[in-house]
Write an enzyme that holds these catalytic residues in place. Structure first.
Site, mmCIF file in Angstrom:
data_model
loop_
_atom_site.group_PDB
_atom_site.id
_atom_site.type_symbol
_atom_site.label_atom_id
_atom_site.label_comp_id
_atom_site.label_asym_id
_atom_site.label_seq_id
_atom_site.Cartn_x
_atom_site.Cartn_y
_atom_site.Cartn_z
ATOM 1 N N LYS A 1 -9.628 -5.194 -6.469
ATOM 2 C CA LYS A 1 -10.433 -4.175 -7.170
ATOM 3 C C LYS A 1 -9.606 -2.940 -7.505
ATOM 4 O O LYS A 1 -10.027 -2.099 -8.301
ATOM 5 C CB LYS A 1 -11.644 -3.783 -6.322
ATOM 6 C CG LYS A 1 -11.245 -3.137 -5.013
ATOM 7 C CD LYS A 1 -12.376 -3.092 -4.032
ATOM 8 C CE LYS A 1 -11.855 -2.880 -2.639
ATOM 9 N NZ LYS A 1 -12.073 -3.951 -1.718
ATOM 10 N N LYS B 1 -2.810 -11.342 -6.797
ATOM 11 C CA LYS B 1 -4.121 -11.483 -6.144
ATOM 12 C C LYS B 1 -5.183 -10.682 -6.906
ATOM 13 O O LYS B 1 -4.889 -9.588 -7.384
ATOM 14 C CB LYS B 1 -3.978 -10.940 -4.715
ATOM 15 C CG LYS B 1 -5.202 -11.048 -3.862
ATOM 16 C CD LYS B 1 -4.970 -10.440 -2.487
ATOM 17 C CE LYS B 1 -5.205 -8.947 -2.483
ATOM 18 N NZ LYS B 1 -5.380 -8.367 -1.134
ATOM 19 N N LYS C 1 0.829 -1.217 0.000
ATOM 20 C CA LYS C 1 0.000 0.000 0.000
ATOM 21 C C LYS C 1 0.852 1.251 0.000
ATOM 22 O O LYS C 1 0.470 2.259 -0.580
ATOM 23 C CB LYS C 1 -0.962 0.002 1.196
ATOM 24 C CG LYS C 1 -2.118 -0.951 0.984
ATOM 25 C CD LYS C 1 -3.334 -0.566 1.786
ATOM 26 C CE LYS C 1 -4.507 -1.459 1.431
ATOM 27 N NZ LYS C 1 -5.674 -1.224 2.270
HETATM 28 P P1 TYM Z 1 -10.046 -6.667 2.981
HETATM 29 O O1 TYM Z 1 -11.117 -5.674 3.254
HETATM 30 O O2 TYM Z 1 -8.950 -6.289 2.041
HETATM 31 O O3 TYM Z 1 -10.653 -8.007 2.449
HETATM 32 C C1 TYM Z 1 -11.747 -8.626 3.090
HETATM 33 C C2 TYM Z 1 -11.596 -10.116 3.098
HETATM 34 O O4 TYM Z 1 -11.514 -10.625 1.771
HETATM 35 C C3 TYM Z 1 -10.351 -11.444 1.637
HETATM 36 N N1 TYM Z 1 -9.832 -11.307 0.265
HETATM 37 C C4 TYM Z 1 -9.567 -12.335 -0.545
HETATM 38 N N2 TYM Z 1 -9.713 -13.664 -0.390
HETATM 39 C C5 TYM Z 1 -9.371 -14.459 -1.436
HETATM 40 N N3 TYM Z 1 -8.900 -13.986 -2.614
HETATM 41 C C6 TYM Z 1 -8.736 -12.666 -2.828
HETATM 42 N N4 TYM Z 1 -8.297 -12.220 -3.991
HETATM 43 C C7 TYM Z 1 -9.080 -11.769 -1.756
HETATM 44 N N5 TYM Z 1 -9.066 -10.419 -1.616
HETATM 45 C C8 TYM Z 1 -9.519 -10.155 -0.376
HETATM 46 C C9 TYM Z 1 -9.386 -10.902 2.670
HETATM 47 O O5 TYM Z 1 -8.419 -11.867 3.032
HETATM 48 C C10 TYM Z 1 -10.309 -10.574 3.813
HETATM 49 O O6 TYM Z 1 -10.595 -11.699 4.597
HETATM 50 N N6 TYM Z 1 -7.445 -6.012 7.170
HETATM 51 C C11 TYM Z 1 -8.596 -6.662 6.587
HETATM 52 C C12 TYM Z 1 -9.918 -6.209 7.172
HETATM 53 C C13 TYM Z 1 -9.984 -6.342 8.654
HETATM 54 C C14 TYM Z 1 -10.081 -7.559 9.383
HETATM 55 C C15 TYM Z 1 -10.112 -7.168 10.756
HETATM 56 C C16 TYM Z 1 -10.136 -8.901 9.021
HETATM 57 C C17 TYM Z 1 -9.980 -5.323 9.547
HETATM 58 N N7 TYM Z 1 -10.064 -5.827 10.820
HETATM 59 C C18 TYM Z 1 -10.200 -8.137 11.759
HETATM 60 C C19 TYM Z 1 -10.226 -9.856 10.034
HETATM 61 C C20 TYM Z 1 -10.249 -9.470 11.387
HETATM 62 C C21 TYM Z 1 -8.606 -6.342 5.103
HETATM 63 O O7 TYM Z 1 -8.024 -5.384 4.646
HETATM 64 O O8 TYM Z 1 -9.408 -7.158 4.358
#
Ligand code: TYM
Length: 336
Positions: free
Chosen positions: A205, A202, A120
């Site tokens: 979006k 990966k 990022k």
């Molecule tokens: P975020 O918002 O980027 O993504 C949300 C969830 O989607 C999963 N994900 C994917 N899984 C498979 N293939 C992909 N291409 C893919 N892209 C995204 C992510 O692994 C995630 O589970 N930091 C976290 C959000 C968060 C969180 C938390 C998660 C904040 N607090 C506490 C768990 C517990 C994040 O940026 O996910």
């Protein structure tokens, strides 16, 4: 993935998703579907992670709209506020409070190693703010506040989970048992859905080429078109093997949507071309997403109802969170 039996004592689950624009098929297959499955067996707490989202500059109006849209989309996907606690992170102030405390138990070196921070800060080189760096301390706070046993996430969040475990263990080591040390819960298939155009990356979006990702709200015709233009290889044989990243990714997606094993998929497409396979993958994805899209549009007609659901969720979440914050402040010696 954990082995779950319905007789097991109810464990606590926590997870969150950032409301930073539209959700992709990766978010759905990697995380959201697990959230839905888990709510029937466990005590689940889910949130939109809007405090995390502001680590990247957001337009205020758009952020609010994206937050409500994400809330509606998750309900449309099967998150049931009657079965779980579901709210917006910013509604429960204990997240920010615990995050501050935990940031003082998280080392600079640990945070510097986080690949999401590196990615990022490369992408947003004009705004490498302190919050982007301490992001994992807030994520640890989210999870530890609710004493979560398991955290359903995609494979890309494993490193943050590992850090959360280290912080919890460190704190417990100093002050005695305070936090449950959580386990990641990662699906067997589609834990990391890859870009349709560059399967070494990966699916995300934020990719400038919209053909590389499927959005949960993409029209069926768009979904079919995007799968037809997915990158494959020149072998013309549907099989899961090293060096066939494009086909492997499509097989993961197809398997996650249909429940078929890789062997069954290989049998189904023996002697057939990639065109047939890509169409089948597109159709399987449309079959998953179309009913969600219909419910989503319906839910968005009543924003007041959505607000009320989130308010109730936040009230229940606050009760749980207060218990942990009380305990932590007492242990650290902070006046309440
Ligand atoms: P975020 O918002 O980027 O993504 C949300 C969830 O989607 C999963 N994900 C994917 N899984 C498979 N293939 C992909 N291409 C893919 N892209 C995204 C992510 O692994 C995630 O589970 N930091 C976290 C959000 C968060 C969180 C938390 C998660 C904040 N607090 C506490 C768990 C517990 C994040 O940026 O996910």
């Amino acid at each position: 993935m954990e082995n779950i039996t319905s007789t097991e004592k109810k464990k606590r689950i926590f997870s969150a998703i950032q409301p930073s624009g539209q959700m992709t098929l990766g978010n759905y297959l990697g995380a959201i579907r697990s959230w839905v499955e888990l709510q029937d067996k466990f005590e689940c707490v889910y949130a939109t992670a809007n405090l995390h989202a502001i680590t990247v500059r957001q337009d205020p109006k758009k952020l609010k709209e994206n937050t409500t849209n994400l809330f509606a989309l998750l309900i449309a996907a099967g998150i049931d506020p009657a079965k779980c606690i579901f709210f917006h992170q910013s509604q429960v102030h204990a997240h920010a409070e615990l995050s501050w405390v935990l940031s003082t138990y998280t080392q600079f070196g640990e945070l510097s190693r986080m690949t999401q921070f590196k990615d990022k800060s490369a992408k947003h080189s004009d705004n490498i703010n302190a919050g982007l760096f301490t992001y994992p301390a807030l994520m640890a706070a989210d999870i530890l506040l609710y004493q979560a046993d398991m955290v359903p996430v995609g494979a890309d969040q494993k490193q943050h989970l590992e850090l959360t475990r280290n912080v919890a263990e460190r704190f417990n080591g100093i002050y005695g048992n305070t936090f449950v040390v959580p386990e990641p819960y990662i699906t067997k298939t589609a834990a990391k859905v890859m870009s349709l155009l560059d399967p070494s990356k990966k699916m995300s979006k934020s990719d400038p080429n919209t053909k590389s990702f499927i959005l949960m709200v993409d029209e069926p015709a768009t979904i079919m078109k995007k799968f037809r233009s997915a990158v494959t290889d020149s072998e013309a044989s549907v099989r899961y093997a090293e060096g066939k990243d494009g086909i492997n990714n499509l097989m993961e997606i197809y398997s996650a949507c249909t429940g078929l094993t890789f062997e069954q998929i290989e049998d189904e497409f023996r002697g057939k071309g990639y065109g047939d396979f890509k169409n089948a993958v597109g159709e399987a994805v449309v079959a998953q997403l179309e009913p969600i899209q219909i419910r989503y549009k319906e839910l968005l007609k009543d924003k007041k109802y959505l607000e009320e659901l989130a308010r109730q969720g936040a009230e229940s979440a606050s009760k749980l969170a207060e218990r942990t914050i009380d305990k932590v402040y007492r242990k650290v010696g902070l006046v309440r």
